[in-house]
Design a protein around this motif. Structure first.
Motif, PDB file in Angstrom:
ATOM      1  N   UNK A   1      36.703  53.336  44.548  1.00 21.64           N
ATOM      2  CA  UNK A   1      36.425  52.934  43.079  1.00 21.64           C
ATOM      3  C   UNK A   1      36.866  53.157  42.160  1.00 21.64           C
ATOM      4  N   UNK A   2      37.016  52.310  41.116  1.00 27.17           N
ATOM      5  CA  UNK A   2      37.830  52.518  39.855  1.00 27.17           C
ATOM      6  C   UNK A   2      36.421  52.445  38.836  1.00 27.17           C
ATOM      7  N   UNK A   3      35.091  51.027  38.968  1.00 26.19           N
ATOM      8  CA  UNK A   3      34.626  51.206  37.798  1.00 26.19           C
ATOM      9  C   UNK A   3      33.545  50.824  38.295  1.00 26.19           C
ATOM     10  N   UNK A   4      32.549  50.780  37.692  1.00 29.32           N
ATOM     11  CA  UNK A   4      31.007  50.880  38.291  1.00 29.32           C
ATOM     12  C   UNK A   4      30.361  50.253  37.312  1.00 29.32           C
TER      13      UNK A   4
ATOM     14  N   UNK B   1      19.524  33.769  42.122  1.00 32.46           N
ATOM     15  CA  UNK B   1      20.064  33.949  41.151  1.00 32.46           C
ATOM     16  C   UNK B   1      19.910  35.784  41.007  1.00 32.46           C
ATOM     17  N   UNK B   2      20.883  36.617  40.392  1.00 36.76           N
ATOM     18  CA  UNK B   2      20.633  37.750  40.215  1.00 36.76           C
ATOM     19  C   UNK B   2      20.668  37.897  39.180  1.00 36.76           C
ATOM     20  N   UNK B   3      19.214  38.622  38.255  1.00 44.36           N
ATOM     21  CA  UNK B   3      18.904  39.066  36.620  1.00 44.36           C
ATOM     22  C   UNK B   3      19.244  40.312  36.483  1.00 44.36           C
ATOM     23  N   UNK B   4      19.611  41.314  37.742  1.00 42.42           N
ATOM     24  CA  UNK B   4      20.132  42.834  37.591  1.00 42.42           C
ATOM     25  C   UNK B   4      20.904  42.753  38.300  1.00 42.42           C
ATOM     26  N   UNK B   5      22.216  43.429  38.162  1.00 40.66           N
ATOM     27  CA  UNK B   5      23.546  43.583  38.698  1.00 40.66           C
ATOM     28  C   UNK B   5      24.333  44.521  38.662  1.00 40.66           C
ATOM     29  N   UNK B   6      24.708  44.983  40.174  1.00 43.01           N
ATOM     30  CA  UNK B   6      26.215  45.735  40.094  1.00 43.01           C
ATOM     31  C   UNK B   6      26.900  44.614  40.491  1.00 43.01           C
ATOM     32  N   UNK B   7      27.836  45.570  39.635  1.00 44.42           N
ATOM     33  CA  UNK B   7      29.642  45.352  39.716  1.00 44.42           C
ATOM     34  C   UNK B   7      30.535  46.470  39.870  1.00 44.42           C
ATOM     35  N   UNK B   8      30.783  47.281  41.520  1.00 41.25           N
ATOM     36  CA  UNK B   8      31.705  47.707  40.895  1.00 41.25           C
ATOM     37  C   UNK B   8      33.495  46.983  41.574  1.00 41.25           C
ATOM     38  N   UNK B   9      34.783  47.966  41.412  1.00 40.79           N
ATOM     39  CA  UNK B   9      35.729  46.949  40.792  1.00 40.79           C
ATOM     40  C   UNK B   9      36.598  48.337  41.527  1.00 40.79           C
ATOM     41  N   UNK B  10      37.653  48.224  42.446  1.00 46.99           N
ATOM     42  CA  UNK B  10      38.213  48.676  44.043  1.00 46.99           C
ATOM     43  C   UNK B  10      39.394  48.336  43.828  1.00 46.99           C
ATOM     44  N   UNK B  11      40.691  49.265  44.008  1.00 44.34           N
ATOM     45  CA  UNK B  11      41.751  50.085  43.866  1.00 44.34           C
ATOM     46  C   UNK B  11      41.475  49.690  45.787  1.00 44.34           C
ATOM     47  N   UNK B  12      42.798  49.170  46.727  1.00 46.37           N
ATOM     48  CA  UNK B  12      42.814  49.427  47.614  1.00 46.37           C
ATOM     49  C   UNK B  12      44.351  49.223  48.153  1.00 46.37           C
ATOM     50  N   UNK B  13      44.746  50.222  48.782  1.00 47.93           N
ATOM     51  CA  UNK B  13      45.793  50.384  49.688  1.00 47.93           C
ATOM     52  C   UNK B  13      45.849  49.876  51.250  1.00 47.93           C
TER      53      UNK B  13
END
Length: 237
Positions: free
Chosen positions: A63-66, A87-99
Motif C-alpha cells: 500500500x502506498x496511499x490511504x 451510494x457511499x458517503x464515507x469511503x476508504x481509498x487505498x492505492x497500491x503497487x504490485x509485483x
C-alpha cells in the motif's frame, strides 16, 4: 362401506393435490424473483470476475496511499463498501503497487521492481459486500493506516492489469455462478412441468395422439398393401 371409503380416499387425494399445487406454484413464483435478484448480486459480478481472468496465485502488493474521505462527491470510488446498492458517503481509498512475483517467493527477492504503481485496490472484484463477510473498518486497518508499506498478498487481473483485489477464488466464483443459474431455473422448470402435466387438458391427449398416430398409419398402410396385392392377383391371374 366401500363406497364411503373410496370417496374419503378421493377427497384426501384431491386435497393433497391442491396443497401440492399451491406449494409448486409458490416455488415457481419465488424462483423467478430469486433468479432476478441473483442476476445483479451474483451472476453479473461472477461473470465479470471470470472474464477479468484474475491470477489465482497471489502476487505481492504494498500500500502506498490511504485516503479516508466523506461526501458523495468525494467518494467517486471506494476500496470497500458495505452494501453494493447504496451510494457511499464515507469511503476508504487505498492505492497500491504490485509485483507479479508470487507472494510466497517475495521474501527471497533482494530487489523488487513494481509492475504497476499507484493503482486502486479493492476488497474483492465487486468492491463491496455485506457484513459479516465484508467489514470495511477492519479492511482499512488491515491494509491501510499504520500497515502501509508492509507487503501482503493480492490478486491482479490479467485482462485489466490495473485491477487489484484482496480476495479472489476462481472455484468459489464458478460455484456461485453455477448454483445461482441452476437452482432457481431447475426449480421453476420442475414446478411448471408438474403443474402443466396435472392441469393442462391437452397435454395428455397430445401425448397419446402422437403415441398412437404412427402405429395406426402403419396398420392402414399394411391393410391397403394387402388389398392392392389381392386386386392385382385377380386382374392378372
Amino acid at each position: 362401506m366401500n363406497k364411503s371409503k373410496s370417496l374419503t380416499i378421493i377427497n384426501l387425494a384431491e386435497k393433497a393435490k391442491f396443497y401440492t399445487s399451491l406449494c409448486l406454484g409458490t416455488v415457481a413464483f419465488v424462483s423467478v424473483f430469486a433468479f432476478l435478484f441473483l442476476i445483479p448480486f451474483v451472476v453479473d459480478p461472477a461473470i465479470t470476475s471470470l472474464m477479468a481472468d484474475y491470477d489465482t496465485v497471489p502476487v505481492t502488493c504494498i500500500a502506498t496511499n490511504h485516503i479516508y474521505t466523506e461526501g458523495i462527491s468525494n467518494c467517486s470510488w471506494s476500496s470497500c463498501k458495505e452494501g453494493c446498492t447504496k451510494e457511499a458517503t464515507r469511503c476508504h481509498q487505498i492505492y497500491v503497487n504490485y509485483s507479479k512475483i508470487p507472494f510466497r517467493e517475495f521474501k527471497y527477492q533482494s530487489h523488487v521492481s513494481w509492475d504497476v504503481v499507484e493503482t486502486r485496490f479493492l476488497i474483492n472484484p465487486e468492491g463491496c459486500g455485506y457484513p459479516p463477510s465484508v467489514n470495511c473498518s477492519h479492511f482499512a486497518k488491515q491494509y491501510g493506516y499504520t500497515t502501509a508499506g508492509t507487503p501482503f498478498p493480492c490478486y491482479y487481473s490479467r485482462v485489466y492489469p490495473e485491477m487489484v483485489v484482496a480476495r479472489y477464488s476462481w472455484d468459489d466464483t464458478l460455484r456461485h455462478l453455477v448454483l445461482s443459474l441452476a437452482i432457481p431455473n431447475l426449480l421453476f422448470v420442475a414446478s411448471v412441468g408438474v403443474l402443466s402435466y396435472w392441469y393442462c387438458p391437452g397435454c395428455g391427449r397430445t401425448c397419446q395422439k402422437y403415441m398412437h398416430h404412427f402405429p395406426a398409419e402403419e396398420d392402414e398402410y399394411e391393410e391397403n398393401t394387402y388389398y392392392n396385392s389381392q386386386s392385382f392377383t385377380k386382374i392378372h391371374g
